[in-house]
Design a protein around this motif. Structure first.
Motif, short mmCIF file in Angstrom:
data_model
loop_
_atom_site.label_atom_id
_atom_site.label_comp_id
_atom_site.label_asym_id
_atom_site.label_seq_id
_atom_site.Cartn_x
_atom_site.Cartn_y
_atom_site.Cartn_z
N UNK A 131 6.28 6.43 -14.56
CA UNK A 131 6.71 5.65 -15.71
C UNK A 131 5.96 4.32 -15.78
N UNK A 132 5.97 3.57 -14.69
CA UNK A 132 5.23 2.31 -14.61
C UNK A 132 4.38 2.33 -13.34
N UNK A 133 3.06 2.38 -13.49
CA UNK A 133 2.19 2.40 -12.31
C UNK A 133 2.37 1.12 -11.48
N UNK A 134 2.01 1.17 -10.22
CA UNK A 134 2.19 0.00 -9.35
C UNK A 134 1.51 -1.26 -9.92
N UNK A 135 2.23 -2.37 -9.79
CA UNK A 135 1.71 -3.67 -10.21
C UNK A 135 2.34 -4.73 -9.31
N UNK A 136 1.70 -5.90 -9.27
CA UNK A 136 2.22 -7.03 -8.52
C UNK A 136 3.12 -7.83 -9.45
N UNK A 137 4.41 -7.75 -9.20
CA UNK A 137 5.40 -8.40 -10.06
C UNK A 137 5.47 -9.90 -9.76
N UNK A 138 5.82 -10.66 -10.76
CA UNK A 138 5.88 -12.12 -10.62
C UNK A 138 6.92 -12.57 -9.60
N UNK A 139 7.89 -11.72 -9.27
CA UNK A 139 8.93 -12.10 -8.32
C UNK A 139 8.52 -11.82 -6.87
N UNK A 140 7.25 -11.45 -6.65
CA UNK A 140 6.74 -11.34 -5.28
C UNK A 140 6.80 -9.96 -4.66
N UNK A 165 5.32 -5.73 -4.88
CA UNK A 165 4.55 -4.63 -5.46
C UNK A 165 5.61 -3.67 -5.98
N UNK A 166 5.50 -3.24 -7.24
CA UNK A 166 6.58 -2.50 -7.88
C UNK A 166 6.01 -1.34 -8.68
N UNK A 167 6.75 -0.25 -8.75
CA UNK A 167 6.37 0.91 -9.56
C UNK A 167 7.65 1.66 -9.91
N UNK A 219 0.82 -1.21 0.00
CA UNK A 219 0.00 0.00 0.00
C UNK A 219 0.85 1.26 0.00
N UNK A 220 2.04 1.19 0.60
CA UNK A 220 2.93 2.34 0.62
C UNK A 220 3.49 2.60 -0.79
N UNK A 221 3.74 1.55 -1.55
CA UNK A 221 4.18 1.73 -2.94
C UNK A 221 3.13 2.55 -3.69
N UNK A 222 1.87 2.15 -3.55
CA UNK A 222 0.78 2.85 -4.23
C UNK A 222 0.69 4.30 -3.76
#
Length: 132
Positions: free
Chosen positions: A100-109, A111-113, A83-86
């Protein structure tokens, strides 16, 4: 004895704009630094992050020119929770920085943005997803 990695340096077009961005990410940088040609902070663990204006770099290396095209480095900031990433991403984009890249759940486990700082450098925001 091998050299010790000690500092990451960024060349900036506008010192105040760059420092404002990194303050939003929690770095403790005094307001008086906005008008300095060189600024550095010590991060947890002792590594230093530094900013130099283009004119400072040119004074040291008159042949220096800014890189054209995409940057080749990024900085990553770990967040406590997804939630902090968002929240941090939304705060930066609402403040006018380029998302550049909105937050998403990456396959490596994680939350990334990715957001760009004022000079176009990628700044990654990440947090472990629950259960990872």
């Amino acid at each position: 004895m091998a050299p010790t990695f000690d500092l990451i340096g960024l060349v900036v077009t506008d010192m105040a704009a760059s420092l404002s961005f990194y303050r939003r990410l929690g770095l403790d940088i005094p307001p008086s630094a906005d008008t300095e040609p060189h600024v550095e902070v010590t991060l947890p663990g002792g590594l230093r992050l530094a900013w130099d204006t283009e004119s400072t770099v040119r004074a040291l290396d008159p042949s220096w020119t800014p890189m054209e095209g995409a940057t080749r480095m990024s900085l990553a900031f770990r967040c406590e929770a997804p939630e902090e990433v968002d929240r941090v991403y939304a705060d930066l984009v609402e403040a006018g920085y380029e998302g550049h890249l909105p937050p998403w759940d990456a396959f490596w486990g994680q939350r990334y943005a990715v957001v760009h700082d004022p000079d176009g450098n990628g700044v990654d925001l990440f947090a472990a997803l629950p259960g990872d």
